[in-house]
Write a protein that holds these residues in place. Structure first.
Motif, PDB file in Angstrom:
ATOM      1  N   ALA A 161       0.821  -1.205   0.000  1.00  0.00           N
ATOM      2  CA  ALA A 161       0.000   0.000   0.000  1.00  0.00           C
ATOM      3  C   ALA A 161       0.859   1.261   0.000  1.00  0.00           C
ATOM      4  CB  ALA A 161      -0.933  -0.005   1.217  1.00  0.00           C
ATOM      5  N   PHE A 162       1.951   1.267   0.772  1.00  0.00           N
ATOM      6  CA  PHE A 162       2.827   2.434   0.816  1.00  0.00           C
ATOM      7  C   PHE A 162       3.499   2.680  -0.535  1.00  0.00           C
ATOM      8  CE2 PHE A 162       7.040   4.294   2.007  1.00  0.00           C
ATOM      9  CZ  PHE A 162       6.568   5.524   2.407  1.00  0.00           C
ATOM     10  N   ALA A 163       3.969   1.599  -1.168  1.00  0.00           N
ATOM     11  CA  ALA A 163       4.576   1.751  -2.496  1.00  0.00           C
ATOM     12  C   ALA A 163       3.553   2.262  -3.509  1.00  0.00           C
ATOM     13  CB  ALA A 163       5.167   0.422  -2.951  1.00  0.00           C
ATOM     14  N   GLY A 164       2.321   1.722  -3.430  1.00  0.00           N
ATOM     15  CA  GLY A 164       1.276   2.208  -4.334  1.00  0.00           C
ATOM     16  C   GLY A 164       0.946   3.663  -4.090  1.00  0.00           C
ATOM     17  N   PHE A 165       0.923   4.070  -2.812  1.00  0.00           N
ATOM     18  CA  PHE A 165       0.642   5.475  -2.509  1.00  0.00           C
ATOM     19  C   PHE A 165       1.745   6.384  -3.038  1.00  0.00           C
ATOM     20  CE2 PHE A 165       0.891   9.171   0.310  1.00  0.00           C
ATOM     21  CZ  PHE A 165      -0.405   9.652   0.191  1.00  0.00           C
ATOM     22  N   LEU A 166       3.004   5.975  -2.897  1.00  0.00           N
ATOM     23  CA  LEU A 166       4.102   6.774  -3.443  1.00  0.00           C
ATOM     24  C   LEU A 166       3.977   6.921  -4.958  1.00  0.00           C
ATOM     25  CD1 LEU A 166       7.187   5.499  -1.401  1.00  0.00           C
ATOM     26  CD2 LEU A 166       5.832   7.569  -1.048  1.00  0.00           C
ATOM     27  N   ALA A 167       3.642   5.838  -5.618  1.00  0.00           N
ATOM     28  CA  ALA A 167       3.459   5.914  -7.069  1.00  0.00           C
ATOM     29  C   ALA A 167       2.298   6.835  -7.427  1.00  0.00           C
ATOM     30  CB  ALA A 167       3.225   4.513  -7.638  1.00  0.00           C
ATOM     31  N   LEU A 168       1.204   6.762  -6.665  1.00  0.00           N
ATOM     32  CA  LEU A 168       0.050   7.626  -6.918  1.00  0.00           C
ATOM     33  C   LEU A 168       0.397   9.094  -6.686  1.00  0.00           C
ATOM     34  CD1 LEU A 168      -2.966   7.917  -7.541  1.00  0.00           C
ATOM     35  CD2 LEU A 168      -3.424   7.582  -5.099  1.00  0.00           C
ATOM     36  N   VAL A 169       1.136   9.370  -5.621  1.00  0.00           N
ATOM     37  CA  VAL A 169       1.525  10.753  -5.348  1.00  0.00           C
ATOM     38  C   VAL A 169       2.433  11.290  -6.456  1.00  0.00           C
ATOM     39  CG1 VAL A 169       2.893  12.200  -3.782  1.00  0.00           C
ATOM     40  CG2 VAL A 169       1.214  10.610  -2.862  1.00  0.00           C
ATOM     41  N   GLY A 170       3.377  10.470  -6.924  1.00  0.00           N
ATOM     42  CA  GLY A 170       4.234  10.907  -8.019  1.00  0.00           C
ATOM     43  C   GLY A 170       3.453  11.192  -9.286  1.00  0.00           C
ATOM     44  N   TRP A 171       2.506  10.318  -9.606  1.00  0.00           N
ATOM     45  CA  TRP A 171       1.669  10.532 -10.798  1.00  0.00           C
ATOM     46  C   TRP A 171       0.833  11.806 -10.663  1.00  0.00           C
ATOM     47  CZ3 TRP A 171      -3.710  10.519 -11.064  1.00  0.00           C
ATOM     48  CH2 TRP A 171      -4.258  10.563 -12.348  1.00  0.00           C
ATOM     49  N   ALA A 172       0.208  11.985  -9.489  1.00  0.00           N
ATOM     50  CA  ALA A 172      -0.599  13.191  -9.276  1.00  0.00           C
ATOM     51  C   ALA A 172       0.261  14.446  -9.313  1.00  0.00           C
ATOM     52  CB  ALA A 172      -1.332  13.093  -7.935  1.00  0.00           C
ATOM     53  N   HIS A 173       1.484  14.370  -8.780  1.00  0.00           N
ATOM     54  CA  HIS A 173       2.384  15.526  -8.802  1.00  0.00           C
ATOM     55  C   HIS A 173       2.726  15.931 -10.230  1.00  0.00           C
ATOM     56  CE1 HIS A 173       6.471  17.408  -8.409  1.00  0.00           C
ATOM     57  NE2 HIS A 173       5.796  18.111  -7.515  1.00  0.00           N
ATOM     58  N   ARG A 174       3.016  14.977 -11.072  1.00  0.00           N
ATOM     59  CA  ARG A 174       3.333  15.292 -12.473  1.00  0.00           C
ATOM     60  C   ARG A 174       2.118  15.860 -13.197  1.00  0.00           C
ATOM     61  NH1 ARG A 174       6.051  10.367 -11.700  1.00  0.00           N
ATOM     62  NH2 ARG A 174       4.301   9.227 -12.604  1.00  0.00           N
ATOM     63  N   ARG A 175       0.938  15.315 -12.947  1.00  0.00           N
ATOM     64  CA  ARG A 175      -0.268  15.804 -13.610  1.00  0.00           C
ATOM     65  C   ARG A 175      -0.582  17.244 -13.202  1.00  0.00           C
ATOM     66  NH1 ARG A 175      -4.005  12.366 -15.867  1.00  0.00           N
ATOM     67  NH2 ARG A 175      -5.007  14.358 -16.386  1.00  0.00           N
ATOM     68  N   VAL A 176      -0.465  17.521 -11.927  1.00  0.00           N
ATOM     69  CA  VAL A 176      -0.773  18.871 -11.448  1.00  0.00           C
ATOM     70  C   VAL A 176       0.241  19.874 -11.983  1.00  0.00           C
ATOM     71  CG1 VAL A 176      -0.978  20.308  -9.393  1.00  0.00           C
ATOM     72  CG2 VAL A 176      -1.956  18.021  -9.403  1.00  0.00           C
ATOM     73  N   LEU A 177       1.519  19.512 -12.008  1.00  0.00           N
ATOM     74  CA  LEU A 177       2.526  20.418 -12.572  1.00  0.00           C
ATOM     75  C   LEU A 177       2.253  20.688 -14.042  1.00  0.00           C
ATOM     76  CD1 LEU A 177       5.897  19.243 -10.967  1.00  0.00           C
ATOM     77  CD2 LEU A 177       4.510  21.247 -10.410  1.00  0.00           C
ATOM     78  N   ALA A 178       1.822  19.669 -14.772  1.00  0.00           N
ATOM     79  CA  ALA A 178       1.480  19.878 -16.185  1.00  0.00           C
ATOM     80  C   ALA A 178       0.319  20.856 -16.332  1.00  0.00           C
ATOM     81  CB  ALA A 178       1.144  18.532 -16.834  1.00  0.00           C
ATOM     82  N   ARG A 179      -0.675  20.768 -15.443  1.00  0.00           N
ATOM     83  CA  ARG A 179      -1.806  21.701 -15.516  1.00  0.00           C
ATOM     84  C   ARG A 179      -1.380  23.108 -15.137  1.00  0.00           C
ATOM     85  NH1 ARG A 179      -6.839  19.555 -15.958  1.00  0.00           N
ATOM     86  NH2 ARG A 179      -7.753  21.375 -14.917  1.00  0.00           N
ATOM     87  N   VAL A 180      -0.442  23.235 -14.203  1.00  0.00           N
ATOM     88  CA  VAL A 180       0.061  24.569 -13.851  1.00  0.00           C
ATOM     89  C   VAL A 180       0.745  25.213 -15.041  1.00  0.00           C
ATOM     90  CG1 VAL A 180       1.757  25.779 -12.424  1.00  0.00           C
ATOM     91  CG2 VAL A 180       0.239  24.094 -11.399  1.00  0.00           C
TER      92      VAL A 180
END
Length: 555
Positions: A161-180
């Protein structure tokens, strides 16, 4: 079904023992009468049966040494392993549900209402302990084994679960930066650009940093939860996990308890703040109406209405702070008092100049030294008053320069206001010219007054007048004084007045002298424009006569 199976398995030994007790006398021969005596006379030696281990995850939890009823030692061990596995995999497992129940010849180990196992006299004799002690030891070993089994399972799930959460946070971080990077004209950016003068690129950089901070915060929280889950299930690390959790939860718990204990004080402070807020809104409306001229207050000019509101607002807020301070949680602690003293000392040391400016602003307000739009001179600065506050005054000079003057200058220098009398009789503009003694003074007076009356913004009533301020060696100094009600445009008025003085004197053929001209004028042309010269103004010739000395030798 699991509970039913557990009850069935637990009841099987009891049923077998009851059947054996009922049917054994019918099928067995009666022992001889002297059998008990013989048995008592020669007791049989204790034989320790070999132990059969009960394992969980390959590790021995406890051992079974004696059969029970129709069940052999191996069957008892196999049934115990099945029950142990079921308890370890039960999602609602609780270590607090283990109990011990004494029965005839055996000690029962219960989990809730389900019989988990039995401890017989043979089992206790094989371990060299009593049934109660052996049962307690078995329960402790079972709890430890199940905790270890569940710990590894939970650790695996938590790690995934922790590894999956880290992957999810990284994906969300890249998506949000792209929208910025894609949206540069959003509401937040427009707000910052309008009110804070921040460029679009700077806004995007701020947003990227904020997003990065949120990402790190989410990872830190997830890591703390993972460590708690991972370490709690292992006895060796459970203490560290609880200590780390206490470091995080204790401050939050203290704050929450303090909040709960201060709810009444917070409500009182909130009521005071709301009352002060609406009182200030009413004051602002009143002074705004005074500034607009719709309402008049005795002793307060329109120009000073808004600065007066700022002063009253400071006083009201200071009183509100004094009233709210006792209701602030922690205001009575020594740390809070020390911080208050430190802040007061810093304010006292750093606000010395500000207090002087503030007092100067109050003096200007209540004395009425000037108003917005007045033409004043403060120290070496002359110009129109553009803005006045309790700390400083902004003046626009004749060269359209904005000069900020501290209000403390009002206390230390003289203030000249050219607009006070200009609003009633007008302020006097004056300039000087130097005319030779050969020009009649009455003519000079007339020419100067005519030049003043030709000038726009010069008042005809009161009439201009001339003063002879000095009788010099070669010329006389005349000063023309004229009234104007527009001192703000004095620089333009002076320029036009000087032009008209030149025209008037040139038309009359009167020369405007300067100290640099010599007094001997016979061979010089009059100092006026060529078009304004008259025939009699042409220069006279010098008469030169050469006399010969008879006694001088000829050469």
């Amino acid at each position: 079904m699991i509970d039913r199976n557990r009850r069935t398995v637990g009841l099987l030994p009891a049923i077998a023992a009851a059947a054996w007790a009922v049917f054994a006398p019918a099928g067995a021969q009666s022992p001889p009468a002297d059998a008990p005596a013989a048995a008592a006379a020669s007791p049989a030696p204790r034989v320790v049966a070999p132990a059969v281990p009960v394992r969980l995850d390959g590790e021995t939890v406890f051992s079974v040494r004696a059969p029970l009823g129709p069940f052999t030692v191996e069957e008892r061990a196999a049934a115990a392993e099945v029950r142990l596995r079921r308890l370890a995999d039960d999602p609602f497992y609780s270590a607090e549900l283990f109990t011990v129940q004494e029965a005839e010849g055996v000690t029962r180990i219960l989990y809730g209402e389900t019989v988990v196992g039995h401890v017989t006299e043979q089992d206790a004799a094989g371990e060299g302990a009593t049934r109660e002690a052996l049962a307690a030891t078995a329960i402790a070993h079972v709890k430890q084994a199940i905790a270890k089994h569940r710990g590894w399972a939970v650790l695996g799930i938590a790690t995934v679960a922790f590894a999956g959460f880290l992957a999810l946070v990284g994906w969300a971080h890249r998506r949000v930066l792209a929208r910025v990077d894609q949206f540069e004209t959003r509401g937040t950016q427009r707000f910052l650009q309008k009110y804070l003068s921040v460029t679009a690129g700077r806004v995007a950089a701020i947003e990227r940093r904020a997003i990065g901070f949120l990402r790190l915060a989410a990872i830190a929280v997830a890591a703390l939860i993972f460590l708690q889950v991972a370490f709690t299930f292992f006895p060796l690390t459970r203490g560290y996990a609880l200590t780390v959790l206490a470091y995080v939860t204790d401050p939050i718990t203290s704050l929450w308890r303090g909040f709960l204990s201060s709810i009444s004080d917070l409500f009182a402070a909130g009521v005071l703040i709301v009352l002060v807020y609406y009182f200030l809104k009413g004051l602002r409306w009143l002074f705004t109406e005074v500034a607009a001229g719709k309402v008049s207050l005795p002793g307060i000019a329109r120009e000073w209405a808004l600065p007066m509101y700022k002063l009253v607002r400071i006083v009201v807020i200071a009183l509100a702070v004094v009233m709210v301070f006792p209701y602030i949680p922690g205001s009575g602690t020594q740390a809070f008092k020390g911080l208050s003293l430190f802040a007061g000392a810093l304010f006292t040391l750093g606000a010395t100049g500000t207090i002087g400016n503030f007092i100067g602003g109050l003096v200007a307000m209540f004395v009425g030294a000037f108003r917005i739009g007045d033409w004043v001179k403060i120290g070496e600065v002359t110009g129109e008053v553009m803005e006045t506050t309790l700390v400083l005054t902004r003046i626009r000079t004749q060269k359209n320069e904005i000069v900020t003057v501290p209000n403390s200058s009002i206390l230390s220098t003289q203030v000249v206001n050219y607009s006070v009398r200009a609003r009633e009789d007008g302020v006097i503009l004056h300039t000087s010219v130097t005319i030779g003694y050969d020009a009649p003074w009455r003519t000079v007076h007339r020419l100067l007054i005519d030049a003043a009356l030709r000038t726009p913004r010069i008042e005809k009533t009161p009439a201009p007048f001339v003063l002879q301020t000095a009788l010099n060696d070669f010329f006389i100094t005349y000063e023309i004084n004229a009234y104007t009600r527009v001192p703000v445009l004095s620089i333009e008025t002076y320029g036009e007045l000087h032009q008209n003085i030149q025209d008037a004197f040139n038309e009359e053929g009167v020369e405007i002298m300067s100290p640099h001209f010599a007094a001997v004028r016979d061979g010089n042309t009059i100092a006026i424009p060529e078009a304004s010269r008259k025939p009699e103004d042409h220069p006279r010739r010098f008469e030169v006569r050469v006399e010969r000395d008879e006694r001088a030798p000829e050469r």
